[in-house]
Scaffold this motif. Structure first.
Motif, PDB file in Angstrom:
ATOM      1  N   GLY A  36      -0.847 -10.618 -10.346  1.00  0.00           N
ATOM      2  CA  GLY A  36      -0.562 -11.598  -9.313  1.00  0.00           C
ATOM      3  C   GLY A  36       0.276 -11.091  -8.165  1.00  0.00           C
ATOM      4  O   GLY A  36       0.684 -11.870  -7.299  1.00  0.00           O
ATOM      5  N   VAL A  37       0.545  -9.778  -8.131  1.00  0.00           N
ATOM      6  CA  VAL A  37       1.399  -9.186  -7.102  1.00  0.00           C
ATOM      7  C   VAL A  37       0.669  -8.020  -6.443  1.00  0.00           C
ATOM      8  O   VAL A  37      -0.036  -7.265  -7.116  1.00  0.00           O
ATOM      9  N   LEU A  38       0.837  -7.851  -5.150  1.00  0.00           N
ATOM     10  CA  LEU A  38       0.327  -6.680  -4.442  1.00  0.00           C
ATOM     11  C   LEU A  38       1.394  -5.591  -4.447  1.00  0.00           C
ATOM     12  O   LEU A  38       2.591  -5.875  -4.324  1.00  0.00           O
ATOM     13  N   TYR A  39       0.960  -4.329  -4.552  1.00  0.00           N
ATOM     14  CA  TYR A  39       1.891  -3.214  -4.722  1.00  0.00           C
ATOM     15  C   TYR A  39       1.925  -2.334  -3.478  1.00  0.00           C
ATOM     16  O   TYR A  39       0.901  -1.787  -3.050  1.00  0.00           O
ATOM     17  N   ALA A  40       3.123  -2.196  -2.902  1.00  0.00           N
ATOM     18  CA  ALA A  40       3.312  -1.387  -1.709  1.00  0.00           C
ATOM     19  C   ALA A  40       3.338   0.089  -2.087  1.00  0.00           C
ATOM     20  O   ALA A  40       4.206   0.537  -2.840  1.00  0.00           O
ATOM     21  N   HIS A  41       2.392   0.835  -1.539  1.00  0.00           N
ATOM     22  CA  HIS A  41       2.222   2.254  -1.835  1.00  0.00           C
ATOM     23  C   HIS A  41       3.378   3.063  -1.256  1.00  0.00           C
ATOM     24  O   HIS A  41       3.563   3.114  -0.037  1.00  0.00           O
ATOM     25  N   ARG A  42       4.184   3.672  -2.132  1.00  0.00           N
ATOM     26  CA  ARG A  42       5.369   4.430  -1.724  1.00  0.00           C
ATOM     27  C   ARG A  42       6.369   3.560  -0.973  1.00  0.00           C
ATOM     28  O   ARG A  42       7.098   4.012  -0.098  1.00  0.00           O
ATOM     29  N   GLY A  43       6.399   2.289  -1.350  1.00  0.00           N
ATOM     30  CA  GLY A  43       7.254   1.330  -0.666  1.00  0.00           C
ATOM     31  C   GLY A  43       6.561   0.749   0.552  1.00  0.00           C
ATOM     32  O   GLY A  43       5.472   1.174   0.938  1.00  0.00           O
ATOM     33  N   LEU A  44       7.200  -0.233   1.174  1.00  0.00           N
ATOM     34  CA  LEU A  44       6.653  -0.837   2.384  1.00  0.00           C
ATOM     35  C   LEU A  44       7.059   0.057   3.550  1.00  0.00           C
ATOM     36  O   LEU A  44       8.022  -0.205   4.266  1.00  0.00           O
ATOM     37  N   HIS A  45       6.301   1.142   3.704  1.00  0.00           N
ATOM     38  CA  HIS A  45       6.741   2.212   4.579  1.00  0.00           C
ATOM     39  C   HIS A  45       5.932   2.330   5.870  1.00  0.00           C
ATOM     40  O   HIS A  45       4.816   1.827   5.980  1.00  0.00           O
ATOM     41  N   ASP A  46       6.544   3.013   6.817  1.00  0.00           N
ATOM     42  CA  ASP A  46       5.895   3.415   8.052  1.00  0.00           C
ATOM     43  C   ASP A  46       6.547   4.732   8.447  1.00  0.00           C
ATOM     44  O   ASP A  46       7.742   4.773   8.780  1.00  0.00           O
ATOM     45  N   ASN A  47       5.793   5.809   8.386  1.00  0.00           N
ATOM     46  CA  ASN A  47       6.367   7.137   8.635  1.00  0.00           C
ATOM     47  C   ASN A  47       6.769   7.372  10.084  1.00  0.00           C
ATOM     48  O   ASN A  47       7.375   8.397  10.409  1.00  0.00           O
ATOM     49  N   GLU A  48       6.448   6.421  10.963  1.00  0.00           N
ATOM     50  CA  GLU A  48       6.894   6.503  12.349  1.00  0.00           C
ATOM     51  C   GLU A  48       8.161   5.678  12.574  1.00  0.00           C
ATOM     52  O   GLU A  48       8.639   5.573  13.703  1.00  0.00           O
ATOM     53  N   SER A  49       8.684   5.096  11.500  1.00  0.00           N
ATOM     54  CA  SER A  49       9.861   4.234  11.611  1.00  0.00           C
ATOM     55  C   SER A  49      11.021   4.828  10.822  1.00  0.00           C
ATOM     56  O   SER A  49      10.948   5.965  10.346  1.00  0.00           O
ATOM     57  N   ASP A  50      12.076   4.032  10.676  1.00  0.00           N
ATOM     58  CA  ASP A  50      13.223   4.472   9.882  1.00  0.00           C
ATOM     59  C   ASP A  50      13.068   4.113   8.411  1.00  0.00           C
ATOM     60  O   ASP A  50      14.034   4.169   7.655  1.00  0.00           O
ATOM     61  N   ALA A  51      11.844   3.741   8.021  1.00  0.00           N
ATOM     62  CA  ALA A  51      11.548   3.443   6.612  1.00  0.00           C
ATOM     63  C   ALA A  51      10.343   4.267   6.171  1.00  0.00           C
ATOM     64  O   ALA A  51       9.261   3.727   5.917  1.00  0.00           O
ATOM     65  N   PRO A  52      10.486   5.596   6.070  1.00  0.00           N
ATOM     66  CA  PRO A  52       9.354   6.454   5.703  1.00  0.00           C
ATOM     67  C   PRO A  52       8.984   6.290   4.230  1.00  0.00           C
ATOM     68  O   PRO A  52       9.708   5.649   3.455  1.00  0.00           O
ATOM     69  N   GLU A  53       7.879   6.886   3.853  1.00  0.00           N
ATOM     70  CA  GLU A  53       7.367   6.759   2.488  1.00  0.00           C
ATOM     71  C   GLU A  53       8.373   7.224   1.440  1.00  0.00           C
ATOM     72  O   GLU A  53       9.109   8.189   1.646  1.00  0.00           O
ATOM     73  N   ASN A  54       8.387   6.520   0.323  1.00  0.00           N
ATOM     74  CA  ASN A  54       9.247   6.862  -0.809  1.00  0.00           C
ATOM     75  C   ASN A  54      10.716   7.009  -0.399  1.00  0.00           C
ATOM     76  O   ASN A  54      11.434   7.885  -0.896  1.00  0.00           O
ATOM     77  N   SER A  55      11.147   6.138   0.505  1.00  0.00           N
ATOM     78  CA  SER A  55      12.549   6.131   0.919  1.00  0.00           C
ATOM     79  C   SER A  55      13.210   4.830   0.474  1.00  0.00           C
ATOM     80  O   SER A  55      12.531   3.825   0.229  1.00  0.00           O
ATOM     81  N   MET A  56      14.514   4.832   0.426  1.00  0.00           N
ATOM     82  CA  MET A  56      15.227   3.628   0.008  1.00  0.00           C
ATOM     83  C   MET A  56      14.986   2.457   0.967  1.00  0.00           C
ATOM     84  O   MET A  56      14.795   1.328   0.508  1.00  0.00           O
ATOM     85  N   PRO A  57      14.972   2.657   2.298  1.00  0.00           N
ATOM     86  CA  PRO A  57      14.654   1.521   3.170  1.00  0.00           C
ATOM     87  C   PRO A  57      13.263   0.946   2.931  1.00  0.00           C
ATOM     88  O   PRO A  57      13.073  -0.270   2.986  1.00  0.00           O
ATOM     89  N   ALA A  58      12.262   1.811   2.647  1.00  0.00           N
ATOM     90  CA  ALA A  58      10.905   1.330   2.376  1.00  0.00           C
ATOM     91  C   ALA A  58      10.872   0.510   1.092  1.00  0.00           C
ATOM     92  O   ALA A  58      10.197  -0.522   1.015  1.00  0.00           O
ATOM     93  N   PHE A  59      11.617   0.942   0.104  1.00  0.00           N
ATOM     94  CA  PHE A  59      11.680   0.188  -1.151  1.00  0.00           C
ATOM     95  C   PHE A  59      12.413  -1.134  -0.957  1.00  0.00           C
ATOM     96  O   PHE A  59      12.010  -2.176  -1.484  1.00  0.00           O
ATOM     97  N   ARG A  60      13.482  -1.092  -0.173  1.00  0.00           N
ATOM     98  CA  ARG A  60      14.256  -2.308   0.077  1.00  0.00           C
ATOM     99  C   ARG A  60      13.404  -3.343   0.812  1.00  0.00           C
ATOM    100  O   ARG A  60      13.430  -4.543   0.478  1.00  0.00           O
TER     101      ARG A  60
END
Length: 277
Positions: A36-60
């Protein structure tokens, strides 16, 4: 007479095939908390932002949005369980070598995708997740080095949230089958033989899930572009094995995958809602 022998041989081969791809059928753990849940791949990330893949901001960001999280584990040179996807550091950190070539302290000198973010520890991530969303934990196992399995399992045994593990390498699933059977385990797979990079009998076996008889996975996570693969479809339809789609990259792909899969890993877009109900 020849026809009877031929049909008997074919029937025998069919039975062998069905036994080879058979996933775990008894004493199965409850999958319900993962659904019942969608899973964010390597977190909810954007490698052009301050929340890149597999980073704490992306997970947050994923936790705050209510998405489940898929992430990747490897070991540093000094045995720390860290979160990083690639086999080498080149693409994400712009340096040569593998994660295992550096200590955790040395890895902290590298930036993720040009941001100020550093490669996180799995233990720190677990404190952030804190059971708020379910996790899909991918174990990066290179050939026969399965040291990441017991190291990750030690941390996960103390974690109170919902999670499962998955890996392309069947040795990781085999380790959990032998050492922590209660954990939901998944076999990652792809149509490997489409690429000249992957060839040989091992990739044929993995593509067609013919090692399931040994690893007994609870789910198959397959490249959603190849949803029509016969072994994958038999696992889901005949054996009622949970099917996970990777990696969904648009609302259209998500809608199309619903008829063939049960869980969905996404990136490159933000779904309109975190659940699939």
């Amino acid at each position: 007479m020849f026809f009877i022998i031929l049909m008997s041989v074919l029937a025998f081969l069919l039975v062998l095939y069905l036994l080879a791809i058979m996933p775990r059928m008894t004493h199965k753990p409850d999958h319900t908390p993962l659904q019942g849940v969608l899973y964010a791949h390597r977190g909810l990330h954007d490698n052009e932002s301050d929340a890149p893949e597999n980073s704490m901001p992306a997970f947050r960001k994923a936790v705050e949005a209510g998405f489940g999280i898929e992430l990747d584990l490897q070991l540093s040179k000094d045995g720390k369980v860290i979160i990083f996807h690639d086999a080498t550091l080149d693409r994400v950190c712009g340096v040569t070598g593998k994660v295992a070539d550096y200590t955790y302290e040395e890895l902290q000198e590298f930036r993720l995708c040009g941001t100020e973010e550093r490669i996180p520890l799995f233990s720190d991530f677990l404190k952030l997740a804190d059971g708020k969303v379910p996790l899909i934990v991918e174990l990066k196992v290179e050939w026969r080095d399965i040291a990441v399995c017991p190291a990750a399992d030690k941390l996960l045994r103390e974690y109170q949230g919902v999670y499962c593990i998955e890996s392309f390498n069947p040795l990781a699933l085999l380790w959990f089958k032998q050492n922590h059977r209660e954990v939901i385990r998944g076999q990652l797979a792809d149509k490997f033989t489409r690429s000249p990079e992957f060839h040989g009998i091992l990739y044929e076996l993995l593509e067609n899930l013919l090692l399931n008889c040994i690893t007994k996975p609870d789910f198959i996570a397959y490249n959603h572009y190849y949803a029509k693969g016969i072994s994958r479809r038999i696992c889901r339809k005949l054996y009622k094995n949970m099917a996970v789609a990777w990696t969904i990259k648009s609302e259209g792909e998500l809608e199309n995958a619903r008829k063939s899969f049960d869980l969905f890993i996404f990136d490159s877009f933000i779904p309109s809602k975190p659940d699939i109900n």
